[in-house]
Write a protein that holds these residues in place. Structure first.
Motif, PDB file in Angstrom:
ATOM      1  N   ASP A  27     -67.513  -7.371  54.789  1.00 34.22           N
ATOM      2  CA  ASP A  27     -67.386  -5.909  54.852  1.00 34.22           C
ATOM      3  C   ASP A  27     -66.867  -5.316  53.540  1.00 34.22           C
ATOM      4  O   ASP A  27     -66.595  -4.135  53.445  1.00 34.22           O
ATOM      5  CB  ASP A  27     -66.489  -5.490  56.018  1.00 34.22           C
ATOM      6  N   SER A  29     -64.051  -5.533  52.168  1.00 38.73           N
ATOM      7  CA  SER A  29     -62.699  -4.976  52.254  1.00 38.73           C
ATOM      8  C   SER A  29     -61.700  -5.711  51.364  1.00 38.73           C
ATOM      9  O   SER A  29     -60.611  -5.201  51.121  1.00 38.73           O
ATOM     10  CB  SER A  29     -62.204  -5.012  53.701  1.00 38.73           C
ATOM     11  N   ALA A 153     -68.236   0.991  53.312  1.00 41.85           N
ATOM     12  CA  ALA A 153     -69.319   1.607  54.085  1.00 41.85           C
ATOM     13  C   ALA A 153     -69.296   3.136  54.002  1.00 41.85           C
ATOM     14  O   ALA A 153     -70.303   3.787  54.301  1.00 41.85           O
ATOM     15  CB  ALA A 153     -69.236   1.169  55.543  1.00 41.85           C
TER      16      ALA A 153
END
Length: 172
Positions: A27, A29, A153
């Motif tokens: 993701d 992150s 995102a």
């Protein structure tokens, strides 16, 4: 938004950085967590900071030939001084770098990566410097918007500059 992709050679001065190592996460992150941890221990008002409103994501150049799995998120400093636990001190060699600017959506960002690596592949003179200990860098402006504080995102405009050390092709 920028549509033209330009790869150019620029000289980068050597510098020091305080940074936190992170991995590539699905993701994306990892860089955001590293940034949060870094600035909790090295605040943006720290007197050692040298590069104004800019952060770095460092990529070990030797990883480009396989899979990039380790990154560092850092800030340029004039001196290391007292290095907090969990923070690493990096010495960036500087030198000649292939540079390309990313300013656009995610598709544009991937086109710039493709253009950068096509340029490196096709250059008659230069190749990516993949020696151990050589860091590629992506500079991330902290103003007007710091992308390292926004979930990947949710980023609409990617805004950074690629700086990948190069060297003369062997045999030239």
């Amino acid at each position: 938004m920028q549509n033209t992709i330009v790869v150019e050679l620029i000289e980068v001065a050597p510098f020091k950085a305080l940074a936190i190592r992170t991995g590539m996460t699905p993701d994306k992150s990892g860089t955001r967590v590293a940034w949060s941890n870094l600035t909790a221990q090295v605040p943006l008002m720290d007197a050692r900071l040298t590069d104004g409103p800019s952060a770095y994501v460092f990529i070990p150049q030797d990883q480009w030939s396989k899979q990039v799995d380790t990154l560092w998120v850092g800030l340029a400093v004039s001196e290391f001084g007292d290095v907090p636990d969990g923070i690493e001190s990096l010495v960036v060699r500087g030198g000649l770098c292939a540079s390309a600017r990313v300013y656009g959506n995610e598709a544009h960002m991937w086109r710039v990566y493709d253009a950068m690596f096509a340029w490196l592949e096709e250059s008659p003179e230069y190749e990516l410097d993949r020696r151990e200990g050589v860091f590629g860098m992506e500079t991330v402006p902290l103003e007007p918007l710091n992308a390292l504080t926004i979930p990947y995102a949710e980023i609409e405009t990617f805004d950074f500059t690629m700086l990948y050390p190069v060297r003369k092709k062997s045999g030239l």
